[in-house]
Motif scaffolding. Structure first.
Motif, PDB file in Angstrom:
ATOM      1  N   GLU A 167       2.879  -1.884   8.750  1.00  0.00           N
ATOM      2  CA  GLU A 167       1.915  -2.378   8.534  1.00  0.00           C
ATOM      3  C   GLU A 167       0.672  -2.463   9.680  1.00  0.00           C
ATOM      4  OE1 GLU A 167       3.756  -7.306   9.259  1.00  0.00           O
ATOM      5  OE2 GLU A 167       3.230  -6.465  10.022  1.00  0.00           O
ATOM      6  N   SER A 168       1.117  -1.506  10.631  1.00  0.00           N
ATOM      7  CA  SER A 168       0.662  -0.556  11.509  1.00  0.00           C
ATOM      8  C   SER A 168      -0.389   0.368  10.095  1.00  0.00           C
ATOM      9  CB  SER A 168       0.930   0.157  12.172  1.00  0.00           C
ATOM     10  OG  SER A 168       1.464  -1.007  13.535  1.00  0.00           O
ATOM     11  N   TRP A 169       0.333   1.159   9.536  1.00  0.00           N
ATOM     12  CA  TRP A 169      -0.636   2.527   9.361  1.00  0.00           C
ATOM     13  C   TRP A 169      -0.925   2.611   7.684  1.00  0.00           C
ATOM     14  CZ3 TRP A 169      -1.799   6.243  11.625  1.00  0.00           C
ATOM     15  CH2 TRP A 169      -0.646   5.959  13.031  1.00  0.00           C
ATOM     16  N   ASP A 170      -0.494   1.362   6.998  1.00  0.00           N
ATOM     17  CA  ASP A 170      -0.739   1.209   5.713  1.00  0.00           C
ATOM     18  C   ASP A 170      -2.131   1.145   5.015  1.00  0.00           C
ATOM     19  OD1 ASP A 170      -1.471  -1.448   7.019  1.00  0.00           O
ATOM     20  OD2 ASP A 170      -0.527  -2.783   4.596  1.00  0.00           O
ATOM     21  N   HIS A 171      -3.333  -0.003   6.063  1.00  0.00           N
ATOM     22  CA  HIS A 171      -4.823   0.530   5.651  1.00  0.00           C
ATOM     23  C   HIS A 171      -5.454   2.068   5.835  1.00  0.00           C
ATOM     24  CE1 HIS A 171      -3.745  -0.669   9.650  1.00  0.00           C
ATOM     25  NE2 HIS A 171      -4.505   0.410  10.858  1.00  0.00           N
ATOM     26  N   TRP A 172      -4.768   2.718   6.760  1.00  0.00           N
ATOM     27  CA  TRP A 172      -4.852   3.974   7.390  1.00  0.00           C
ATOM     28  C   TRP A 172      -4.967   4.781   5.668  1.00  0.00           C
ATOM     29  CZ3 TRP A 172      -8.547   5.161  10.579  1.00  0.00           C
ATOM     30  CH2 TRP A 172      -9.105   4.633  11.632  1.00  0.00           C
ATOM     31  N   ILE A 173      -3.396   5.108   5.157  1.00  0.00           N
ATOM     32  CA  ILE A 173      -2.227   5.787   3.864  1.00  0.00           C
ATOM     33  C   ILE A 173      -3.641   5.029   2.827  1.00  0.00           C
ATOM     34  CG2 ILE A 173      -1.002   5.908   2.767  1.00  0.00           C
ATOM     35  CD1 ILE A 173       1.130   5.372   5.528  1.00  0.00           C
ATOM     36  N   ALA A 174      -3.819   4.101   2.587  1.00  0.00           N
ATOM     37  CA  ALA A 174      -4.219   3.479   1.393  1.00  0.00           C
ATOM     38  C   ALA A 174      -6.511   3.971   1.231  1.00  0.00           C
ATOM     39  CB  ALA A 174      -4.616   2.269   1.491  1.00  0.00           C
ATOM     40  N   PHE A 175      -6.666   3.507   2.640  1.00  0.00           N
ATOM     41  CA  PHE A 175      -8.287   4.072   3.306  1.00  0.00           C
ATOM     42  C   PHE A 175      -8.353   5.983   2.959  1.00  0.00           C
ATOM     43  CE2 PHE A 175     -11.184   6.548   6.166  1.00  0.00           C
ATOM     44  CZ  PHE A 175     -12.920   6.289   5.432  1.00  0.00           C
ATOM     45  N   GLY A 176      -6.885   6.835   3.863  1.00  0.00           N
ATOM     46  CA  GLY A 176      -7.652   8.189   3.508  1.00  0.00           C
ATOM     47  C   GLY A 176      -7.284   8.505   1.577  1.00  0.00           C
ATOM     48  N   LEU A 177      -6.013   7.854   0.835  1.00  0.00           N
ATOM     49  CA  LEU A 177      -5.876   8.302  -0.738  1.00  0.00           C
ATOM     50  C   LEU A 177      -7.072   7.853  -0.947  1.00  0.00           C
ATOM     51  CD1 LEU A 177      -2.379   7.240  -0.748  1.00  0.00           C
ATOM     52  CD2 LEU A 177      -3.232   9.638  -1.063  1.00  0.00           C
ATOM     53  N   LEU A 178      -7.689   6.970  -1.151  1.00  0.00           N
ATOM     54  CA  LEU A 178      -8.837   6.720  -1.640  1.00  0.00           C
ATOM     55  C   LEU A 178     -10.311   7.326  -1.426  1.00  0.00           C
ATOM     56  CD1 LEU A 178      -7.990   2.635  -1.397  1.00  0.00           C
ATOM     57  CD2 LEU A 178      -7.709   3.598  -3.770  1.00  0.00           C
ATOM     58  N   ALA A 179     -10.281   7.658   0.248  1.00  0.00           N
ATOM     59  CA  ALA A 179     -11.804   7.731  -0.026  1.00  0.00           C
ATOM     60  C   ALA A 179     -11.640   9.546  -0.018  1.00  0.00           C
ATOM     61  CB  ALA A 179     -11.511   8.325   1.548  1.00  0.00           C
ATOM     62  N   LEU A 180     -10.316  10.410  -0.740  1.00  0.00           N
ATOM     63  CA  LEU A 180     -10.312  11.431  -0.777  1.00  0.00           C
ATOM     64  C   LEU A 180     -10.346  11.566  -2.528  1.00  0.00           C
ATOM     65  CD1 LEU A 180      -6.975  13.046   0.746  1.00  0.00           C
ATOM     66  CD2 LEU A 180      -9.538  13.810   1.007  1.00  0.00           C
ATOM     67  N   LEU A 181      -9.847  10.978  -3.153  1.00  0.00           N
ATOM     68  CA  LEU A 181     -10.092  10.011  -4.999  1.00  0.00           C
ATOM     69  C   LEU A 181     -11.633  10.062  -4.981  1.00  0.00           C
ATOM     70  CD1 LEU A 181      -6.770   8.597  -6.101  1.00  0.00           C
ATOM     71  CD2 LEU A 181      -7.282  10.716  -6.419  1.00  0.00           C
ATOM     72  N   ALA A 204      -2.173   4.475  -4.081  1.00  0.00           N
ATOM     73  CA  ALA A 204      -3.135   3.615  -2.788  1.00  0.00           C
ATOM     74  C   ALA A 204      -3.644   2.344  -3.294  1.00  0.00           C
ATOM     75  CB  ALA A 204      -4.483   4.992  -2.965  1.00  0.00           C
ATOM     76  N   THR A 205      -3.553   2.007  -4.335  1.00  0.00           N
ATOM     77  CA  THR A 205      -4.011   0.225  -4.214  1.00  0.00           C
ATOM     78  C   THR A 205      -2.830  -0.360  -3.503  1.00  0.00           C
ATOM     79  OG1 THR A 205      -4.069   0.425  -6.422  1.00  0.00           O
ATOM     80  CG2 THR A 205      -5.863   0.889  -6.012  1.00  0.00           C
ATOM     81  N   SER A 206      -1.934   0.030  -3.852  1.00  0.00           N
ATOM     82  CA  SER A 206      -0.869  -1.162  -4.292  1.00  0.00           C
ATOM     83  C   SER A 206       0.139  -0.992  -2.322  1.00  0.00           C
ATOM     84  CB  SER A 206       0.151  -1.022  -5.134  1.00  0.00           C
ATOM     85  OG  SER A 206       0.597   0.193  -5.467  1.00  0.00           O
ATOM     86  N   ILE A 207      -0.145   0.127  -1.654  1.00  0.00           N
ATOM     87  CA  ILE A 207       0.567   0.007  -0.597  1.00  0.00           C
ATOM     88  C   ILE A 207       0.163  -0.666   0.357  1.00  0.00           C
ATOM     89  CG2 ILE A 207      -1.042   1.496   0.166  1.00  0.00           C
ATOM     90  CD1 ILE A 207       0.404   2.568   1.561  1.00  0.00           C
ATOM     91  N   ASP A 208      -1.008  -1.756   0.258  1.00  0.00           N
ATOM     92  CA  ASP A 208      -0.811  -3.474   0.603  1.00  0.00           C
ATOM     93  C   ASP A 208       0.442  -4.200   0.052  1.00  0.00           C
ATOM     94  OD1 ASP A 208      -2.047  -3.212  -1.159  1.00  0.00           O
ATOM     95  OD2 ASP A 208      -3.612  -4.605  -0.389  1.00  0.00           O
TER      96      ASP A 208
END
Length: 192
Positions: free
Chosen positions: A66-80, A116-120
């Motif tokens: 819960e602490s990092w899922d949004h950062w991981i998803a954001f980073g992967l999606l932003a890079l792609l 990236a879209t399913s990490i949440d």
């Protein structure tokens, strides 16, 4: 948890994958239903697996995810997304319609986007560990809903790609960055 709640969770978990699929479909050269089903299956399997992983990790991993899922998803999606925008901007002005567009995306690119879209969903799975729920049927419902939504999204993207022309890849990249930003803003409390 009743069936209606399970369906709501399943479709909520698949909305960001749907938006990403529209972008993916727009960047392909005339995607066919076979490619849409392939993309849907890849996203669906990943979307079904992540709540199972989150559920298995349960209490121990919930605070970390819960602490990092949004950062991981954001980073992967932003890079792609940035990669797609760059590719869209580097097309030459005299490209033929459909030139430079792949007929299909690589398994690796689809898997990274699907993750990236399913990490949440992993955090959702961790939360489900604390209530009385059949996690296997819930995960299967999430995966099936995602498969249907992504398959439909790729075909919608096909139409949008034909309308938008060779710059559709830029739109797809912006969609991915937008999804990542939306996930990040939601988790940081900027969305009510």
């Amino acid at each position: 948890m009743n069936f209606a709640s399970t369906l709501l969770i399943a479709f909520a978990m698949s909305t960001d994958a749907f938006a990403a699929a529209v972008g993916k479909g727009a960047t392909l050269h005339r995607p066919r239903i076979r490619e849409a089903l392939r993309t849907g299956l890849i996203f669906g399997v990943i979307e079904a697996a992540t709540p199972l992983i989150g559920w298995a990790l349960g209490r121990a991993a919930a605070p970390y995810v819960e602490s990092w899922d949004h950062w991981i998803a954001f980073g992967l999606l932003a890079l792609l997304g940035a990669h797609m925008i760059h590719a869209g901007l580097t097309h030459s002005a005299d490209d033929e319609p459909g030139a430079g567009k792949p007929g299909r995306h690589s398994l690796w690119l689809l898997a990274v986007t699907g993750f990236a879209t399913s990490i949440d969903a992993m955090a959702v799975g961790a939360g489900l560990a604390f209530i009385d729920v059949n996690i296997l049927s819930t995960a299967a419902t999430i995966g099936l809903a995602t498969m249907v939504m992504v398959t439909f999204g790729v075909m919608v993207g096909r139409f949008l790609g034909a309308v938008a022309g060779k710059r559709a890849e830029i739109g797809g990249g912006l969609i991915l960055i937008g999804i990542g930003s939306w996930i990040l803003a939601g988790h940081l409390g900027y969305l009510a």
